[in-house]
Design an enzyme around this catalytic site. Sequence first.
Site: not given
Lengths: 268, 407
Positions: B100, B122, B389
């Site tokens: 991210k 969010e 990830s």
Amino acid sequence: MSRIADRFAALRQQGRKALIPYITAGDPGPAVTVPLMHAMVKAGADILELGVPFSDPMAEGPVIQRAMERALEHHVSLSDVMQMVATFRQQDNETPVLLMGYLNPVEVMGYAKFATMAAESGVDGVLLVDIPPEEAEDLLAVLKAQQLDMVFLVSPTTDDQRIQRIAAAGSGFIYYVSLKGVTGAGHLDTAEVEDRVSRIKRFSDLPVAVGFGIKDAESAARVAKTADAVVVGSALVKKVEEKNGAADKLETAISALLQEIRHGIDAV
Amino acid sequence: MAKQKGNSEERYNLPDERGHFGQYGGIFVAETLMGPIQELNAAYSACMQDQAFLDELDEQLRQYVGRPSPLYFAERWSRKLGGAKIYLKREDLNHTGAHKVNNTVGQALLAKHMGKTRIIAETGAGQHGVASATVAARLGLECVVYMGEEDIQRQAINVFRMKLLGAKVVPVTSGSKTLKDALNEAMRDWVTNIDNTFYIIGTVAGPHPYPAMVRDFQAIIGREARQQIQSQEGRLPDALVACVGGGSNAIGLFYPFIDDKSVTMYGVEAAGEGIATGHHAAPLCAGKPGVLHGNRTYLMEDQDGQIIPTHSISAGLDYPGVGPEHAWLKDSGRAQYVSVTDEEALQAFHDLTRIEGIIPALESSHALAYATKLAPTMDKEQIIIVNLSGRGDKDIHTVANIEGISL
């Protein structure tokens, strides 16, 4: 001419401004809506704006969000809402009805089916919050074929070029959103509204309605000085919420607020 | 972003200038957001042409995020599965523990260039919230993170991390109280505070330019992996596997390989308790096209067009939509979309932990679970790259809970 255009033409002749109340269809239950529509007409509404419940109403403040959640508890769907309009039309063939909602229920139903059903039910126009004119070509074509108006929003962030594009794409009227934010927000800057409405009128002959932040006779009167129509939404929906369940009290409360606002507008 | 490939075939160059991937994508927002979105699009396009911006981004990815992340050969696990060689792209080793941050570093830099002083985001699993709070702290920007009330319960550690970083975490109690509702609430904040606020969307969803922009910031994953596998194995992989919630880590890995037709791409959705039960979060495998959160894509919706509740063991995959580029890649057949259940993901979580000594995030465990099915069907010379990830530290409580262990 559509019922919406007829209504604005008639009001203009009388030198009056339009009052457009909004309620969410099916809030707090499906049986309430049609009687409430008639009551609002009696209390001085010129055009009715009927919200189509959606699970993810991104442009709504908490009041209308909760209204949609209440309606969705009863699974009130887009076709249910059109059925309500058809029932309303059995007794009122004059008052224009505008559906207000979000694109996805219309997408899922299919544009052509939606337009046909809407026209057959006596709907006059549609305002879908999340489809700007750039994405609306296909939808506009099928709505036009059924002589339905498509109302677009103009906001404080809309530049002149976009106002022209919106004016060219839309019909019925232009809905000016009086503030940056969601429905039911507080502050109303009358001077800015005045400036914006006159700017829109430079590019379009369509009537201009103003909504967001109008909650009483006083704020409605201020807006009515410059706009052709005043939209009242969250203030009414709040009444629905307060009288939850009691249909007669609900009609009385809504009618009282609308009459008050009507006087405010007519006094201008 | 430019790709290093010189053949005469037509190269992939979506989206078009209006943000369309075929019938998907686009800009479906309220009018008030159209101006700010045009402004963002212009600033983004300018920055991606600006060498100084790109150099600054590159520097931050190296010095702050810790890139490049390794491409690790999971030798023991590959041997156990008895098929293809499995390489793991170690996004779990990034600062903040997931992919991210690649995107939040990029968008925060853009926010700074645009003169915005306030960041909103969010979050579902909390990884994007943490990554946003992290870059906001570093740049001295105010940060507000919207998070579903249910996710706040599930991801208490990440909530506390965000608070430590100085962010305000706002619980979202509307709708299903999960990621989709957090996105609605962030949109409402944005429309109210557009003058000073930059909305960092964490996945390849939202209105254009977000799907393209987030992809471009995440494409560093695939660019590195492509280079690494060529230097480590001397050739391209046969398959790529990544989990898909919104789909940002998957598109980040896939994008630089899209024109390499020999590379098969698998996106793995969350089948939850099983597709047949309806309790899942697999719009590409079991949904229909519709419009939500600013774009047209596959959605989990009922016959009336209402968005329906999703379920996944992993908060990061618990989303009823998916990036529009994945919708396009599915329809065009360029990528395959499959799903694995909570149970299969949990098994892969344990396997990787015990066999390779790497605790994966539950999101990434979905990709790993699919690799355990795929690898044995391929031969030993073939290569799979799985996007690892994120790391699983944040999921320790969830896993313990499921297994009846109190910590």
